[in-house]
Design an enzyme around this catalytic site. Sequence first.
Site, PDB file in Angstrom:
ATOM      1  N   CYS B 421      -2.363  -4.240  -1.539  1.00 38.39           N
ATOM      2  CA  CYS B 421      -0.873  -4.486  -0.704  1.00 38.39           C
ATOM      3  C   CYS B 421       0.055  -4.515  -2.018  1.00 38.39           C
ATOM      4  CB  CYS B 421      -1.026  -5.736  -0.038  1.00 38.39           C
ATOM      5  SG  CYS B 421       0.150  -5.711   1.167  1.00 38.39           S
ATOM      6  N   CYS B 422       0.993  -5.315  -1.709  1.00 41.42           N
ATOM      7  CA  CYS B 422       2.285  -5.359  -2.636  1.00 41.42           C
ATOM      8  C   CYS B 422       2.090  -6.034  -4.024  1.00 41.42           C
ATOM      9  CB  CYS B 422       3.450  -5.983  -1.789  1.00 41.42           C
ATOM     10  SG  CYS B 422       4.798  -6.225  -2.741  1.00 41.42           S
TER      11      CYS B 422
END
Lengths: 294, 701
Positions: B421-422
Site C-alpha cells: 500500500c502506501c
Amino acid sequence: MTICEATPTTGADGASGDQGFEAPVGRAAGAGLVGLELSDADRSEKFARMRAGELGSVHSWELVTAVDGPGTRMTIFLSGCPLRCLYCHNPDTMAMRNGEPVEASELLLRIKRYRRIFKNSGGGITLSGGEVLMQPAFAATLLRGAKEMGIHTTIDTSGFLGAACTDEMLADIDLVLLDVKSGDPETYRKVTGRALEPTLKFGRRLAEFGTEIWLRFVLVPGLTDDPANVETIAEYAATLPTVSRVEVLPFHQMGKDKWESLGIPYELGDTQPPTNAEVDRVRDQFRAKGLTVY
Amino acid sequence: MTTTETSTTIDGAATPDPWRGFETGPWTESVDLRDFILRNYTPYEGDASFLAGATEKTQRVWETLEKEYLSVERERRVYDVDVDTPADVDAFPAGYISSDDDVIVGLQTDVPLKRAMMPSGGWRMVETAIREAGKEPNPAVKEIFTKYRKTHNDGVFDIYTPRIRAARSSHIITGLPDAYGRGRIIGDYRRVALYGVDFLIAEKTKDKDAVADQPFSEHWARYREEHSEQIKALKKLKNLGAQYGFDLGRPAATAQEAVQWTYFGYLASVKSQDGAAMSIGRLSGFFDAYFERDLAEGTITESDAQEMIDALVIKLRIVRFLRTIDYDQIFSGDPYWATWSDGGLGEDGRTLVTKTSFRLLQTLRNLGPAPEPNITIFWDETLPDGYKEFCAAISIETSAIQYESDEQIRERWGDDAAIACCVSPMKVGKQMQFFGARVNAAKALLYAMNGGRDEVSGKQIVTGYEGVQGDGPLDFDDVWNRYERMLDWVVGTYVEALNIIHYSHDKYAYEAMEMALHDSEIIRTMGCGIAGLSIVADSLAAIKYAKVTPVRDETGLIVDYVTEGDFPTYGNDDDKADDIAATIVHTIMQKIKAIPMYRDAIPTQSVLTITSNVVYGKATGSFPSGHEAGTPFAPGANPENGADTHGMVASMMSVGKLDYNDALDGISLTNTITPAGLGRTKEEQVGNLVGILDSGFVPQD
Ligand code: SF4
C-alpha cells in the site's frame, strides 16, 4: 517517516507564471514565531539589550527552500524598515514596534537545531525583513553566531542603511540579496520614499569587499518598467564583479490584503502583474550586459 | 528482443540451465530470495546516461492502450465488466492488448481493463458495482453467492457485536475491510521465477506433511487446510502459464522469462483477489541479476532490458478491480497500490541500487507519469549520488514517486522489505499484514467531551461515560483524562472489529495464491490506523495554551467551541504541540497493544494518508482547534491545513518527532512541491529536493 508526493499544483498564479516576488509558492503568509520564547525584559532594559545586540524585534521565521538564497534556509524576518515601498508585501514589518522581542540566544538555538539541514541542502540562514540593517547590532550577533557554527549566511537588504553595516559584520556575510528597486533616482524615490544613492554605494562596497551579490529587481508595470530605468540598473549591476545572479521578480498583488487590514492606503490596487513578454524584455536587458538572470 | 529464442513451449524444447552463471549458496537448497539477490546483484553507483528510451513496439502498445481502452474508460468510469465468470487464477482465456503485446504478456481477464467479479468478499458490493457500471448481474451467479456460498461479508456480520454496529453507523469507525478484500499482502512473486512452480509445490507439500503426525487441533487443521489451498492455487498458476504458452513449472531461464514468470505470480494474485492494496514487492535487484547475466551473454541489449521493464509497467498500470462509487470516494479514485519498492541499503552496507532501479524510474519518462505502479524509494543520505539525483529529477518531472526512510525500515524489517500500500513495510514472503483501515481519533475526542453522544446526530452511542461538566473554559487535564477513557472504548471496539474481520477473511476469502508465495511460518501484523491526528493535537494544544469554552445546544450537546488566545500548532517544529501529537500516538498504541490479537498478530499502528480524509471529515463535528464541522481532515500525519506556517521542512521535523516504535506501520506526510518552488534551474531543483529528502529522513541535532 514518509513523504507521499501528491500531484503538483501548477506554478504560482499570475500572468508570468513565475514565482512571486518575496512571497513565492510554499511560503505561508503570516508565519509567526512558533517555538521561540519571547523575552520579558522591561522597556529600558530592552533598549539597552537591543543596542548590545542581544535582543531584537522579530516578525517571524520559517524554513524555506530555493527562495532567499541557496538550499533550504531559515529566514528570519526582522521588524522595522526605513523605506515605504508602494508594493511592499510585508507592510506589517515596516514598524519595529510590530515585532516581538526575541533573544539572539534563543534564535541561535533554533539555528543550531537546523545545522544538519543547512549542511545537507547547501543552505543556511537569511536575515530579511523589514530591513535587517535597522537592527545592525542584533544582526551582527546572529551572523557571528551562525558563522561560529559554520553556517552559510545571507542578508536580504535594500542597502539604504548600508552604512550601518560594519566591515566586521561584512566579514560574517556570505551572500547579500541586494534589492535595487530602481535605477533612476526619481523613480526610486517614488517607489520607496527615499534616496537611491546609499544603495548604489553599498553595492560598490560589497563588490570591493568581495561579497557575493544576488541583485534583485521587482518589475512593476507603470512604476519601474521604463526601459531606461531598467538599463541604468543593468549597467550598474555589470560594474559589480561579485554579482553572480540577477533575479527579476514580477510584481504580484500579494500584500494587498495586509495593507488593507493595516488601514494604510495602498496605491497599487489596480496594477496588473507584468506579462511574460515584459518580464522577458527586462531579463534580456540584464542578459545583454553578460549577467546571469532568472 | 525476440521472444522465440527464449520462450519455451509446453512441448518441452530444451532450455538452458536456468541458474547458469549465478553464484550458488543457501538459496539453491531452499527458498531464500534475499540470499540469491545479495550474492548475485550488481550495485550501481553511476548515473542515468546508460538508459534507453521507449522502443517503437513499446510506443505502439502504449498508444493502442491509450486510444482504444484508457480514453474510453476515462469517459465511462468502467470499461467493461464480465458478469458471468467469478474470477479465479485460471478463469479467463489468454488476452492481449494488441498483436505487438508479446514482450511481457497476461491480462486479468480476456480484454484489457475488463473487470472481473470477486464475490468471495461479499455479494452486495459486487452487485452494486455491476449496476453502477450499467450492467445487470447474472442471476445464476447471484444465487450461488447468496444461497450456496457464504462470503466474507456474511461471516463478519454474523459475528459483529452491538457496539461495533453502533460505532460503524456513527462513523467513528469507518472504511473497515468487512465488505471488500483486505489486501496488504505481498506475495513473493520472484519465487515463481527463481524456482519454478513445481519446486514451490514440492516445498509446500513437504511443509504440509511435516505436521501430519501431530494430533488434531484447530490450529493444526487450519495449517493443513491452508496449505492445501495454496497448493491448489500453485497448480492453477501453472494453468495460467499454459494458457499463454509457458511452462511455469520450471525456473525462468532468461531475463525475459524472469520478468514474465514474476509477473504471472502477481497476475495470478490480482486475478483472484481484489484487496484494497495489491503491492508487487521489491523486484529491481532480483531482475537485475538476470539482466546483467543476459547482457554479458550478449543475448539482450539495454534496449531489450528497458523494453521488458516498460512492458511490465504497462501491465501494472492496467490492473483493475470492480469497485463501487462509494469505495472510490473513500479511496479518492480507483487505486490498487501496485507499490514497487526500490533503493535502500543492504545490511552489509552496500547500496541495493542497481541499473534496474534506474530502468524502473525510466518508465516514467518512456511512458509518461502515472500513479501506478506506486514507485517507492527507500531513501538514505548515503545512496549513490547518481541515483539520488535521478530520483529527484524524475520526481520533479512527474511527481510520481514516494519516499520512505530506509534506515527505519531496514533496522526493523531487514533489507528485503517492501511496502504494501502506501507505507506499511513487511519482509517479502515472510510477513503479512491484517489491514485495519483507520479509527477516527479526532471524533473520539469529541465523544470524550460529550460523554459518548455523537456531536452530529446527538445520539448516545457510548454509554457509561460522563462528558465535560459546566459551561466554563475546558481544563486540559480533565479533557485528557476523559479522552484516555473514551479511547479505551473506541480502541477496544475497533480492534474487536478487526479481529472479527480477519478471522472471517481467512475463512471465506483466503488469499491462497499470495500465501503460496510466502513461507509456511510467517509474521503477521495487525495494522491499526488513526485519522485526525493533527486535529486532536491542535485541539488539545488550544485547550492547554489558550482559553476554550464549549458551546452547547438546547439538549446540552457540545456542538462548537469558542477559542480565545494563541496556541501552538502541530507541524511547525514546536515541541509544545508536537509533544502532544507524539503522546496521542503513543497512548493509542499502548491501548491497542493491551488487546489480544487474532492469530497472535503483532499490533502496529499507522498514521497515514489514504485519502479517506474527506469521508472522515464529513462525519465529524467542530473542534477547539477551529477545525470546522464537515470539512476534510488533513491527510496522514500532516499538519492541519494552513496551520503549518513555518515551511515544509519544519513540518517534516514535527512529523519526525512521532516515535516510529509507536507507528511501525508507517507515518505519512504528503507534500506538494512545485518545481518552480525548488529553484531556478533544473540542476538547482534537483539539488534542493535531494537536500530536503536528506534533511527529512535524518534525526535532528
Ligand atoms: S524595503 Fe522591503 S520591507 Fe521595507 S518597505 Fe520596501 S519592500 Fe517593504
